[in-house]
Structure formats: C-alpha cells, structure tokens
Design a protein around this motif. Structure first.
Motif, PDB file in Angstrom:
ATOM      1  N   ALA A   1       0.856  -1.185   0.000  1.00 35.05           N
ATOM      2  CA  ALA A   1       0.000   0.000   0.000  1.00 35.05           C
ATOM      3  C   ALA A   1       0.890   1.232   0.000  1.00 35.05           C
ATOM      4  CB  ALA A   1      -0.926   0.012   1.211  1.00 35.05           C
ATOM      5  N   GLY A   2       0.937   1.898  -1.121  1.00 34.85           N
ATOM      6  CA  GLY A   2       1.709   3.127  -1.219  1.00 34.85           C
ATOM      7  C   GLY A   2       0.864   4.330  -0.846  1.00 34.85           C
ATOM      8  N   ALA A   3       1.532   5.449  -0.653  1.00 34.88           N
ATOM      9  CA  ALA A   3       0.845   6.713  -0.399  1.00 34.88           C
ATOM     10  C   ALA A   3       0.836   7.536  -1.683  1.00 34.88           C
ATOM     11  CB  ALA A   3       1.561   7.493   0.706  1.00 34.88           C
ATOM     12  N   GLU A   4      -0.269   8.184  -1.948  1.00 41.35           N
ATOM     13  CA  GLU A   4      -0.335   9.022  -3.146  1.00 41.35           C
ATOM     14  C   GLU A   4       0.676  10.164  -3.053  1.00 41.35           C
ATOM     15  OE1 GLU A   4      -4.315  10.357  -3.821  1.00 41.35           O
ATOM     16  OE2 GLU A   4      -4.936   8.446  -4.711  1.00 41.35           O
ATOM     17  N   ASN A   5       1.245  10.520  -4.187  1.00 39.33           N
ATOM     18  CA  ASN A   5       2.198  11.626  -4.262  1.00 39.33           C
ATOM     19  C   ASN A   5       3.382  11.448  -3.314  1.00 39.33           C
ATOM     20  OD1 ASN A   5       0.509  13.039  -6.140  1.00 39.33           O
ATOM     21  ND2 ASN A   5      -0.791  13.653  -4.414  1.00 39.33           N
ATOM     22  N   ASP A   6       3.899  10.228  -3.268  1.00 38.74           N
ATOM     23  CA  ASP A   6       5.033   9.901  -2.405  1.00 38.74           C
ATOM     24  C   ASP A   6       6.247   9.661  -3.292  1.00 38.74           C
ATOM     25  OD1 ASP A   6       6.873   8.899  -0.628  1.00 38.74           O
ATOM     26  OD2 ASP A   6       5.573   7.326   0.172  1.00 38.74           O
ATOM     27  N   ALA A   7       7.226  10.529  -3.195  1.00 40.01           N
ATOM     28  CA  ALA A   7       8.405  10.414  -4.052  1.00 40.01           C
ATOM     29  C   ALA A   7       9.204   9.147  -3.796  1.00 40.01           C
ATOM     30  CB  ALA A   7       9.305  11.635  -3.854  1.00 40.01           C
ATOM     31  N   SER A   8       9.019   8.525  -2.634  1.00 39.70           N
ATOM     32  CA  SER A   8       9.779   7.318  -2.322  1.00 39.70           C
ATOM     33  C   SER A   8       9.167   6.059  -2.940  1.00 39.70           C
ATOM     34  CB  SER A   8       9.904   7.139  -0.801  1.00 39.70           C
ATOM     35  OG  SER A   8       8.663   6.787  -0.216  1.00 39.70           O
ATOM     36  N   PHE A   9       7.917   6.160  -3.421  1.00 37.70           N
ATOM     37  CA  PHE A   9       7.282   5.039  -4.127  1.00 37.70           C
ATOM     38  C   PHE A   9       6.266   5.628  -5.100  1.00 37.70           C
ATOM     39  CE2 PHE A   9       4.161   1.447  -4.422  1.00 37.70           C
ATOM     40  CZ  PHE A   9       5.017   0.559  -5.065  1.00 37.70           C
ATOM     41  N   THR A  10       6.705   5.809  -6.330  1.00 44.43           N
ATOM     42  CA  THR A  10       5.914   6.459  -7.363  1.00 44.43           C
ATOM     43  C   THR A  10       5.104   5.438  -8.166  1.00 44.43           C
ATOM     44  OG1 THR A  10       7.693   6.237  -8.963  1.00 44.43           O
ATOM     45  CG2 THR A  10       7.705   8.239  -7.589  1.00 44.43           C
TER      46      THR A  10
ATOM     47  N   LYS B   1       2.135  12.879  13.619  1.00 43.51           N
ATOM     48  CA  LYS B   1       0.898  13.655  13.657  1.00 43.51           C
ATOM     49  C   LYS B   1       0.619  14.442  12.387  1.00 43.51           C
ATOM     50  CE  LYS B   1       1.242  14.007  18.676  1.00 43.51           C
ATOM     51  NZ  LYS B   1       1.416  14.903  19.846  1.00 43.51           N
ATOM     52  N   ALA B   2       1.651  14.910  11.710  1.00 42.10           N
ATOM     53  CA  ALA B   2       1.422  15.756  10.542  1.00 42.10           C
ATOM     54  C   ALA B   2       0.813  14.980   9.380  1.00 42.10           C
ATOM     55  CB  ALA B   2       2.736  16.399  10.101  1.00 42.10           C
ATOM     56  N   VAL B   3       1.007  13.665   9.353  1.00 43.64           N
ATOM     57  CA  VAL B   3       0.578  12.879   8.196  1.00 43.64           C
ATOM     58  C   VAL B   3      -0.368  11.739   8.545  1.00 43.64           C
ATOM     59  CG1 VAL B   3       2.582  13.442   6.777  1.00 43.64           C
ATOM     60  CG2 VAL B   3       2.709  11.519   8.380  1.00 43.64           C
ATOM     61  N   TYR B   4      -0.531  11.444   9.832  1.00 39.22           N
ATOM     62  CA  TYR B   4      -1.427  10.350  10.212  1.00 39.22           C
ATOM     63  C   TYR B   4      -2.821  10.617   9.663  1.00 39.22           C
ATOM     64  CZ  TYR B   4      -4.332   7.271  13.048  1.00 39.22           C
ATOM     65  OH  TYR B   4      -5.242   6.325  13.468  1.00 39.22           O
ATOM     66  N   ASP B   5      -3.398   9.576   9.056  1.00 40.97           N
ATOM     67  CA  ASP B   5      -4.702   9.710   8.418  1.00 40.97           C
ATOM     68  C   ASP B   5      -5.618   8.616   8.972  1.00 40.97           C
ATOM     69  OD1 ASP B   5      -6.787   9.056   6.298  1.00 40.97           O
ATOM     70  OD2 ASP B   5      -5.880  10.823   5.376  1.00 40.97           O
ATOM     71  N   GLU B   6      -6.630   9.010   9.710  1.00 40.31           N
ATOM     72  CA  GLU B   6      -7.464   8.031  10.412  1.00 40.31           C
ATOM     73  C   GLU B   6      -8.149   7.064   9.454  1.00 40.31           C
ATOM     74  OE1 GLU B   6     -11.035   7.922  13.773  1.00 40.31           O
ATOM     75  OE2 GLU B   6     -10.138   9.833  13.149  1.00 40.31           O
ATOM     76  N   ALA B   7      -8.648   7.566   8.329  1.00 45.74           N
ATOM     77  CA  ALA B   7      -9.342   6.699   7.382  1.00 45.74           C
ATOM     78  C   ALA B   7      -8.373   5.714   6.729  1.00 45.74           C
ATOM     79  CB  ALA B   7     -10.055   7.539   6.324  1.00 45.74           C
ATOM     80  N   ALA B   8      -7.215   6.212   6.320  1.00 48.24           N
ATOM     81  CA  ALA B   8      -6.223   5.339   5.700  1.00 48.24           C
ATOM     82  C   ALA B   8      -5.695   4.325   6.701  1.00 48.24           C
ATOM     83  CB  ALA B   8      -5.083   6.171   5.122  1.00 48.24           C
TER      84      ALA B   8
ATOM     85  N   THR C   1      -0.784  -7.757  -4.419  1.00 44.19           N
ATOM     86  CA  THR C   1      -1.675  -6.615  -4.556  1.00 44.19           C
ATOM     87  C   THR C   1      -0.853  -5.360  -4.348  1.00 44.19           C
ATOM     88  OG1 THR C   1      -3.575  -7.840  -3.683  1.00 44.19           O
ATOM     89  CG2 THR C   1      -3.683  -5.430  -3.580  1.00 44.19           C
ATOM     90  N   ILE C   2      -0.989  -4.389  -5.245  1.00 38.01           N
ATOM     91  CA  ILE C   2      -0.330  -3.093  -5.091  1.00 38.01           C
ATOM     92  C   ILE C   2      -1.407  -2.019  -5.242  1.00 38.01           C
ATOM     93  CG2 ILE C   2       1.425  -1.494  -5.939  1.00 38.01           C
ATOM     94  CD1 ILE C   2       2.923  -3.896  -7.110  1.00 38.01           C
ATOM     95  N   VAL C   3      -1.569  -1.215  -4.213  1.00 38.59           N
ATOM     96  CA  VAL C   3      -2.583  -0.172  -4.224  1.00 38.59           C
ATOM     97  C   VAL C   3      -1.983   1.125  -3.704  1.00 38.59           C
ATOM     98  CG1 VAL C   3      -4.530  -1.760  -3.949  1.00 38.59           C
ATOM     99  CG2 VAL C   3      -3.398  -0.833  -1.925  1.00 38.59           C
ATOM    100  N   PHE C   4      -2.649   2.217  -4.000  1.00 36.10           N
ATOM    101  CA  PHE C   4      -2.266   3.515  -3.451  1.00 36.10           C
ATOM    102  C   PHE C   4      -3.420   4.038  -2.602  1.00 36.10           C
ATOM    103  CE2 PHE C   4       0.851   3.336  -6.834  1.00 36.10           C
ATOM    104  CZ  PHE C   4       1.951   3.960  -6.266  1.00 36.10           C
ATOM    105  N   TYR C   5      -3.110   4.413  -1.372  1.00 37.56           N
ATOM    106  CA  TYR C   5      -4.105   5.017  -0.503  1.00 37.56           C
ATOM    107  C   TYR C   5      -4.090   6.534  -0.711  1.00 37.56           C
ATOM    108  CZ  TYR C   5      -4.402   0.676   2.336  1.00 37.56           C
ATOM    109  OH  TYR C   5      -4.591  -0.599   2.793  1.00 37.56           O
ATOM    110  N   PRO C   6      -5.253   7.180  -0.689  1.00 39.58           N
ATOM    111  CA  PRO C   6      -5.304   8.640  -0.857  1.00 39.58           C
ATOM    112  C   PRO C   6      -4.893   9.354   0.431  1.00 39.58           C
ATOM    113  CG  PRO C   6      -7.511   7.785  -0.523  1.00 39.58           C
ATOM    114  CD  PRO C   6      -6.599   6.575  -0.594  1.00 39.58           C
ATOM    115  N   ALA C   7      -3.621   9.248   0.739  1.00 37.21           N
ATOM    116  CA  ALA C   7      -3.085   9.804   1.981  1.00 37.21           C
ATOM    117  C   ALA C   7      -1.599  10.067   1.785  1.00 37.21           C
ATOM    118  CB  ALA C   7      -3.313   8.828   3.139  1.00 37.21           C
TER     119      ALA C   7
END
Length: 246
Positions: free
Chosen positions: A178-187, A222-229, A206-212
């Motif tokens: 599960a990658g993060a959207e707009n993450d330069a470390s995993f594009t 705290k700056a990036v924690y996403d409760e839904a993700a 399975t390879i997916v991107f979470y909108p987080a």
C-alpha cells in the motif's frame, strides 16, 4: 495480554523486542512488524497490540540495536532538524539487506520457539523503511515468510542493487503493498516496475495507493497520520494475514 519485552540473540548482538499476543493461551500465527525510521517506540507497542488483538502474535524489533544505547527519534521534527536528520539518515543507512536478513532469521527462530506462536512460516509487515525491510526479508528468507506487507514503504523498486523488486523470483510469500499518493519514495512508475517483477515471478500480489500522505498509518506521526487510511490498513492486515497465515 499486555506486550512483553524480551531480547533476541543475533549474529551481531542482542536485540530488544516486544511481543504482543491476544488474550488466551494460543497459539497464534506470528508476525514481525518492522517500524519506520523512528524505530520502536510506544506507538508501535500499541500498534502491535492492536494487530495482536485480531489474533496474531506480533514481534516489534529494535531495528537500531547495533547503535544502542540510542536516543529515540521524534519523526514530527527529526527531518527538519539538521542534526537529527543526519542522525536518522545514518541509522537508516546502517540497516543493510544483509543485516535485515540475519536479524530476520533470528526473529523467526525466536517466534518458532515461543509456545504462543504457531507454525514455521510467518508474516512480515512494515512502515516506511520497515515496508522495504518486509519485502527484502520475504525475498532473502523465502522459506520462512508466508505473507509480506508494506505500508508507505519507500525504495521498493529502485536502481539500488538491494532493491526488493530484484528479489521477486525468490519470494514465496503473498505480497501486499500500500503506497501513499504523491510519495516520491514510491511512485506510480516504481509500482509498475514492482508489479511487472512480481507478475513475471508468479508471485501473488496486490499493489494499491491510498489517498493519503507518506506515514499515514503511524499514530504518532501527527502531521501525516490519516485516520481513514489507517483504518483501511488495519482491515487489510487482518484480512491478508488471516487468509495467508495458519
């Protein structure tokens, strides 16, 4: 039950670990949870217990034990403080694929010897650099890993000779990334490279991107924690490990 603290002997010394299990006597499938660049800390003790409460025995290692004693990192400030950034990058670089491998073999032996743990094959999961470690271990210790997961992991398909995608033909585990959207470390490009490697090797994946953002699952970032993700990732772990670990 509450998490216990223990030590695991590795070829390089003594690694502190925590082991979280559900209530009861078990045994339960074992999982190694690799922390992010901040290393083990209360947030990961709590995260391990949350996964344990779903029916798993979860080990969190001190990935930086070779640097002990070391001062904990605060990822909310570590990368913006020049001295802390230098220290955290040095620590991260010290955890090489060879060290990941020898450590993992010791962790798996430890889990196999615990009465609370069932089976001889295990799950691995990790966050940030721990997500990369999870896949490296699946490729380098393939006979001990039945399911490997990576959350906002970086460097999963790169030009580095230690890149996990180069180990695809060795992996026997099912893989979930599960990658993060707009993450330069995993594009998206890296995801395509990883997907092609795993597909060519016949690896269930399975390879997916979470909108987080990168770091979405770790509660104290705290700056990036996403409760839904984060909730989505807990559901994914419960389902994936439930399907592939016995």
């Amino acid at each position: 039950m509450p998490s216990i603290t223990d030590t695991v002997t590795t070829p390089d010394g003594t690694c502190s670990v925590t082991l979280a299990t559900p209530e009861g006597s078990g045994p339960w499938p074992g999982v190694v949870m690799y922390p992010d660049a901040g290393g083990p800390r209360p947030a990961f003790t709590a995260m391990a217990q949350k996964l344990a409460d779903d029916g798993f025995a979860v080990l969190v290692p001190d990935i930086y034990y070779r640097n002990a004693p070391w001062t904990p990192f605060d990822l909310n400030t570590a990368f913006s403080d020049p001295e802390e950034r230098k220290r955290v990058m040095s620590f991260m670089g010290s955890v090489t694929p060879d060290k990941m491998t020898s450590d993992a073999e010791a962790f798996f032996d430890y889990l196999a010897a615990r009465p609370e743990v069932s089976g001889e094959k295990f799950g691995t999961t990790g966050y940030c650099m721990g997500g990369r470690t999870s896949l490296v271990v699946a490729g380098r210790v393939p006979d001990r890993v039945a399911a490997a997961m990576s959350f906002h992991g970086g460097g999963l398909a790169s030009d580095d000779p230690g890149s996990p995608h180069l180990l695809a033909d060795k992996i026997q585990a099912a893989v979930y990334v599960a990658g993060a959207e707009n993450d330069a470390s995993f594009t998206a490009e890296a995801a395509e490279t990883l997907d092609k490697a795993l597909t060519a090797a016949g690896v269930e994946h399975t390879i997916v991107f979470y909108p987080a953002a990168h770091g979405f699952a770790v509660t104290d970032h705290k700056a990036v924690y996403d409760e839904a993700a984060a909730a989505r990732h807990w559901n994914a772990m419960n389902d994936f490990f439930g399907a592939h670990l016995t």
